[in-house]
Design an enzyme around this catalytic site. Structure first.
Site, PDB file in Angstrom:
ATOM      1  CE  LYS A   1       1.225   3.407  17.537  1.00  0.00           C
ATOM      2  NZ  LYS A   1       0.064   4.398  16.833  1.00  0.00           N
ATOM      3  CE  LYS A  23       3.028  -0.539  11.025  1.00  0.00           C
ATOM      4  NZ  LYS A  23       1.517  -0.088  11.049  1.00  0.00           N
ATOM      5  CE  LYS A  33       0.392   7.536  11.066  1.00  0.00           C
ATOM      6  NZ  LYS A  33      -0.754   8.002  10.149  1.00  0.00           N
TER       7      LYS A  33
HETATM    8  P1  TYM Z   1      -3.284   4.484  10.709  1.00  0.00           P
HETATM    9  O1  TYM Z   1      -3.309   5.873  10.203  1.00  0.00           O
HETATM   10  O2  TYM Z   1      -2.105   4.038  11.671  1.00  0.00           O
HETATM   11  O3  TYM Z   1      -3.006   3.563   9.255  1.00  0.00           O
HETATM   12  C1  TYM Z   1      -4.068   3.548   8.400  1.00  0.00           C
HETATM   13  C2  TYM Z   1      -3.865   2.461   7.336  1.00  0.00           C
HETATM   14  O4  TYM Z   1      -2.594   2.211   6.866  1.00  0.00           O
HETATM   15  C3  TYM Z   1      -1.983   0.977   7.071  1.00  0.00           C
HETATM   16  N1  TYM Z   1      -0.592   0.898   7.262  1.00  0.00           N
HETATM   17  C4  TYM Z   1       0.078   0.280   6.191  1.00  0.00           C
HETATM   18  N2  TYM Z   1      -0.099  -0.307   5.228  1.00  0.00           N
HETATM   19  C5  TYM Z   1       0.583  -1.166   4.772  1.00  0.00           C
HETATM   20  N3  TYM Z   1       2.203  -0.845   4.757  1.00  0.00           N
HETATM   21  C6  TYM Z   1       2.447   0.000   5.869  1.00  0.00           C
HETATM   22  N4  TYM Z   1       3.788   0.148   6.136  1.00  0.00           N
HETATM   23  C7  TYM Z   1       1.358   0.646   6.703  1.00  0.00           C
HETATM   24  N5  TYM Z   1       1.248   1.260   7.740  1.00  0.00           N
HETATM   25  C8  TYM Z   1       0.081   1.592   8.142  1.00  0.00           C
HETATM   26  C9  TYM Z   1      -2.853   0.449   8.509  1.00  0.00           C
HETATM   27  O5  TYM Z   1      -3.071  -0.883   8.688  1.00  0.00           O
HETATM   28  C10 TYM Z   1      -4.127   1.023   8.545  1.00  0.00           C
HETATM   29  O6  TYM Z   1      -5.005   0.295   7.469  1.00  0.00           O
HETATM   30  N6  TYM Z   1      -6.685   2.327  13.202  1.00  0.00           N
HETATM   31  C11 TYM Z   1      -6.607   2.770  12.281  1.00  0.00           C
HETATM   32  C12 TYM Z   1      -7.148   4.057  11.658  1.00  0.00           C
HETATM   33  C13 TYM Z   1      -8.711   3.758  12.067  1.00  0.00           C
HETATM   34  C14 TYM Z   1      -9.583   2.891  11.400  1.00  0.00           C
HETATM   35  C15 TYM Z   1     -10.936   2.986  11.997  1.00  0.00           C
HETATM   36  C16 TYM Z   1      -9.496   1.885  10.214  1.00  0.00           C
HETATM   37  C17 TYM Z   1      -9.554   4.248  13.143  1.00  0.00           C
HETATM   38  N7  TYM Z   1     -10.854   3.678  13.193  1.00  0.00           N
HETATM   39  C18 TYM Z   1     -12.028   2.332  11.665  1.00  0.00           C
HETATM   40  C19 TYM Z   1     -10.710   1.169   9.705  1.00  0.00           C
HETATM   41  C20 TYM Z   1     -11.739   1.290  10.557  1.00  0.00           C
HETATM   42  C21 TYM Z   1      -4.917   2.853  11.801  1.00  0.00           C
HETATM   43  O7  TYM Z   1      -4.323   2.141  11.948  1.00  0.00           O
HETATM   44  O8  TYM Z   1      -4.636   4.011  11.134  1.00  0.00           O
END
Ligand code: TYM
Length: 369
Positions: free
Chosen positions: A121, A230, A233
């Site tokens: 990032k 991937k 957003k």
């Molecule tokens: P975030 O919001 O970036 O992503 C949420 C989840 O979506 C998955 N993801 C995907 N899965 C498949 N294909 C894609 N293109 C894709 N893009 C995103 C991410 O792997 C994630 O599982 N850090 C976490 C949020 C978080 C969290 C936690 C999760 C904060 N604290 C504690 C579990 C436990 C995250 O990446 O959010």
């Protein structure tokens, strides 16, 4: 209130623009899993709202987008009456921030600097400045890092570890981009346990998580324009992403202009035909969402060898547009009050669970008697 059953926990960051990568990769699997496993497990599904501004956002939209996420879960089929399912906002449970600080003080700077999400990032941000010609020498690059890459982004994994450890979660279904953060969580939990006695339940190793959730856990929908990466957003143009809020017609167009290849035959071959393979995956997922029991293999067989990519894309585009239309209707029908009541009651219960863990840690580090 202590959870009586083992805990499965996951979070999706608040965002107005949830895309099909988040939906099919994270939200839907956990909701399906919640339906199947809530007899045996407590299911913690939370919105990491404090994680939402580790990179810059429009803060005037944050509050509503958090509620919108909760509505998306309900539209995706999350049962709001099930008392084993807890739906809450991270910032409504102050113990998350407090445990983060304590864990911070036991986390090495070097350990955090190697986290790929942080590196990716920050690099993306710098690259955008460099391409725009806004930077020329090394000193200015460092100035930009100093001013723009937040300590919050650096610290992201520690807050994530606190999210998980407060509730003693055993399983944490996340996409594979989060593997490193999960490993860090295990690491810090084990380290704290060695130093202070049994403070935390250590989540299962990632490999066991994969086995537990089956192969969907590692699913990654790719960007339509650049299927090597991937769907994310943080991509600025938005052309390669299908958002749940997209007008079905514009989503149709995005699929029609998805990048393919010059091989000229539909087949599932992720290495040589990443674009076509991604479309086959998306097609399978929207069909499953429509209640059809199909596997990726069946979809791939159905279109195997088709040589007119335009025709194939049209099939995918039509079904994606239909999926969006159905989803948006379900979203419009969600009962706002029921969502707010669910959040309030889960937040009350989860504060009690989280505070119990926090208190144990505070005692261990000498903050409480
Ligand atoms: P975030 O919001 O970036 O992503 C949420 C989840 O979506 C998955 N993801 C995907 N899965 C498949 N294909 C894609 N293109 C894709 N893009 C995103 C991410 O792997 C994630 O599982 N850090 C976490 C949020 C978080 C969290 C936690 C999760 C904060 N604290 C504690 C579990 C436990 C995250 O990446 O959010």
């Amino acid at each position: 209130m202590k959870p009586s059953k083992p805990v499965i926990l996951t979070g999706v960051r608040a965002n107005n623009n949830i895309h099909i990568g988040n939906y099919f990769g994270a939200i839907l699997p956990i909701i399906n899993m919640a339906k199947r496993r809530s007899d045996e497990y407590d299911i913690n599904l939370f919105i990491p709202d404090l994680h939402s501004f580790t990179t810059p956002i429009d803060h005037s939209k944050l509050y509503d987008s958090v509620l919108n996420n909760a509505r998306v879960y309900a539209a995706a089929g999350l049962s709001l009456d099930n008392t084993s399912i807890h739906l809450y906002r991270q910032s409504y449970i102050p113990a998350h921030s407090e445990l983060t600080w304590i864990l911070d003080c036991f986390t090495g700077f070097g350990r955090m600097s190697i986290m790929t999400q942080f590196k990716d990032k920050s690099r993306k941000f710098l690259d955008s400045k460099i391409t725009k010609g806004e930077m020329s020498d090394e000193q200015r690059i460092w100035d930009t890092i100093d001013r723009n890459i937040s300590v919050g982004l650096f610290n992201y994994p520690v807050l994530m570890a606190a999210d998980i450890l407060l509730y003693g979660a055993t399983y944490v279904p996340v996409g594979d981009d989060q593997t490193q953060h999960l490993e860090f969580t295990r690491d810090i939990a084990e380290r704290m346990n060695r130093k202070f006695g049994d403070l935390f339940i250590v989540p299962k190793p990632v490999i066991q998580q994969h086995q537990f959730f089956g192969k969907d856990q590692g699913l990654r929908i790719k960007d339509l324009v650049n299927p090597a990466k991937k769907m994310s957003k943080s991509d600025e143009s938005g052309k390669g992403i299908i958002f749940l809020s997209d007008d079905p017609k514009s989503a149709h167009k995005k699929i029609m202009s998805a990048t393919t290849d010059s091989i000229g035959k539909v087949q599932y071959d992720k290495e040589n035909q990443p674009g076509i393979s991604n479309l086959l995956e998306i097609l399978t997922l929207v069909r499953q969402d429509a209640g059809r029991e199909v596997t990726l293999e069946q979809t791939a067989n159905e279109y195997f060898g088709m040589d007119r990519y335009g025709d194939f894309k049209r099939i995918v585009a039509d079904e994606v547009a239909e999926f969006l239309e159905n989803f948006q209707n379900r979203l419009a029908a969600v009962d706002e009050r029921a969502i707010e009541e669910k959040l309030a009651s889960s937040e009350k219960d989860m504060n009690a669970v989280a505070n119990e863990t926090l208190y144990r840690v505070q005692k261990a580090v000498g903050l409480r008697k």
